[in-house]
Every structure is written in structure tokens, then in C-alpha cells.
Design a protein around this motif. Structure first.
Motif, PDB file in Angstrom:
ATOM      1  N   ASN A  86     -93.036  -2.238 -33.025  1.00  0.00           N
ATOM      2  CA  ASN A  86     -93.752  -3.706 -32.606  1.00  0.00           C
ATOM      3  C   ASN A  86     -95.026  -3.117 -31.289  1.00  0.00           C
ATOM      4  N   ARG A  87     -94.551  -2.269 -30.423  1.00  0.00           N
ATOM      5  CA  ARG A  87     -95.580  -1.559 -29.783  1.00  0.00           C
ATOM      6  C   ARG A  87     -96.807  -0.891 -29.896  1.00  0.00           C
ATOM      7  N   ASP A  88     -96.792  -0.257 -31.128  1.00  0.00           N
ATOM      8  CA  ASP A  88     -98.134   0.334 -31.964  1.00  0.00           C
ATOM      9  C   ASP A  88     -99.131  -0.571 -32.036  1.00  0.00           C
ATOM     10  N   PRO A  89    -100.060  -0.051 -31.378  1.00  0.00           N
ATOM     11  CA  PRO A  89    -101.378  -1.322 -31.133  1.00  0.00           C
ATOM     12  C   PRO A  89    -101.647  -0.873 -33.252  1.00  0.00           C
ATOM     13  N   TYR A 131     -98.567   0.965 -43.702  1.00  0.00           N
ATOM     14  CA  TYR A 131     -99.648   1.010 -43.642  1.00  0.00           C
ATOM     15  C   TYR A 131    -100.318   2.148 -42.745  1.00  0.00           C
ATOM     16  N   LEU A 132    -101.215   2.786 -43.255  1.00  0.00           N
ATOM     17  CA  LEU A 132    -101.440   3.809 -42.585  1.00  0.00           C
ATOM     18  C   LEU A 132    -103.180   3.643 -42.125  1.00  0.00           C
ATOM     19  N   GLU A 133    -103.530   4.059 -41.239  1.00  0.00           N
ATOM     20  CA  GLU A 133    -104.646   4.579 -40.934  1.00  0.00           C
ATOM     21  C   GLU A 133    -105.572   5.367 -42.097  1.00  0.00           C
ATOM     22  N   VAL A 166    -115.942   2.373 -32.456  1.00  0.00           N
ATOM     23  CA  VAL A 166    -115.793   3.246 -34.090  1.00  0.00           C
ATOM     24  C   VAL A 166    -114.103   3.875 -34.568  1.00  0.00           C
ATOM     25  N   ASP A 167    -114.014   4.591 -33.503  1.00  0.00           N
ATOM     26  CA  ASP A 167    -112.003   5.225 -33.812  1.00  0.00           C
ATOM     27  C   ASP A 167    -110.996   3.987 -33.014  1.00  0.00           C
ATOM     28  N   GLN A 168    -111.324   3.203 -32.714  1.00  0.00           N
ATOM     29  CA  GLN A 168    -110.609   2.103 -32.542  1.00  0.00           C
ATOM     30  C   GLN A 168    -110.454   1.275 -33.485  1.00  0.00           C
ATOM     31  N   ASP A 169    -111.295   1.288 -34.040  1.00  0.00           N
ATOM     32  CA  ASP A 169    -111.603   0.445 -35.505  1.00  0.00           C
ATOM     33  C   ASP A 169    -111.567   0.399 -36.986  1.00  0.00           C
ATOM     34  N   ALA A 170    -110.901   1.991 -37.096  1.00  0.00           N
ATOM     35  CA  ALA A 170    -109.969   2.794 -38.334  1.00  0.00           C
ATOM     36  C   ALA A 170    -109.624   1.653 -38.947  1.00  0.00           C
TER      37      ALA A 170
END
Length: 136
Positions: free
Chosen positions: A62-65, A120-122, A14-18
Motif C-alpha cells: 500500500n505504501r508503494d507510490p 501492473y508495472l511501469e 516525466v519520470d514521476q508520470d511514467a
């Protein structure tokens, strides 16, 4: 014990799918963008908001997930494809690359303080200094 492990694994996924949201400077008049327009803005092919105001695009490295997820999930392109488009614009003299920021905290600060800004932001990084732009 297996149930506990399953719960931890679910919490991590769930955290990874924020959710990653499109955000803009609070004075931007546009409330929503379609995917094609958003893609054109992030590819630096469209340089203005629909009302004619200049867009200042901000992106993570670019390397940021989070950058990778945003480009794939929201723009339906891979990060390297976007970088290629930026490189072409810069090297041909026809445009410029977007503004890079180091992390989401800097992204929020730059968007809040730059008229016409888009990025964009989480969800967890949102505050009252930026507005969410709906994507349709």
C-alpha cells in the motif's frame, strides 16, 4: 541557469508520470479489460478472467507510490478503499486478499510464472515474459 533548472524539473516530472500498465501471464487469453471489470478483479470481487480461467492478482505494498498511482489512475479508487474491500472479504470469510509482492521486479517474476496472473508495472519493467492488457 533558470532554463537548465526548468529542463531538470520537466525531466523529473516525466519520470514521476511514467505510465503504469496492466500486465498478465503470457498465456492469458484476454487482451483487454474495461475499468469496471479491472476494478472488480483488483477488489477481489471477480475471481476469473472473462474466459473462466482463475485470476491470481498481484499488488505492491500500500505504501508503494506505484501502487497508489495505479489504484488512483487506473481503478479510480484510493489505496485505502481497496484495502478496506480486501479486509472486508477476508474477515467475512467471503474471499481473500491479493498476493503481495515487494517490488516491481518480483511483480514481473510472479506474473511471468503464475498461470492466470494479473498485476501492473511501469513501462520500464516490461519484458517478453509478461503481456500488456489494454484497458478501455
Amino acid at each position: 541557469m533558470a532554463f537548465l533548472l526548468a529542463e531538470q524539473t520537466h525531466a523529473q516530472s516525466v519520470d514521476q508520470d511514467a505510465t503504469i500498465l496492466l500486465v498478465a501471464h503470457p498465456a492469458v487469453a484476454t487482451q483487454w479489460l474495461n475499468r469496471d471489470t479491472t476494478r472488480a478483479i483488483f477488489a477481489m470481487r471477480q475471481r476469473t478472467w472473462p474466459d473462466g480461467e482463475a485470476v491470481q492478482v498481484f499488488v505492491l505494498p500500500n505504501r508503494d507510490p506505484v501502487h497508489a498511482r495505479f489504484t488512483k489512475e487506473q481503478l479510480a479508487v484510493y489505496p485505502h478503499q481497496l484495502q478496506l474491500a480486501w479486509d472486508r472479504m477476508v474477515f467475512s470469510g467471503m474471499g481473500q486478499a491479493p498476493n503481495r509482492v515487494a517490488d516491481q521486479l518480483e511483480m514481473r517474476e510472479k506474473i511471468a510464472n503464475t498461470p492466470g496472473a494479473l498485476g501492473y508495472l511501469e513501462r520500464e519493467y516490461l519484458d517478453e515474459n509478461v503481456q500488456v492488457i489494454s484497458m478501455e
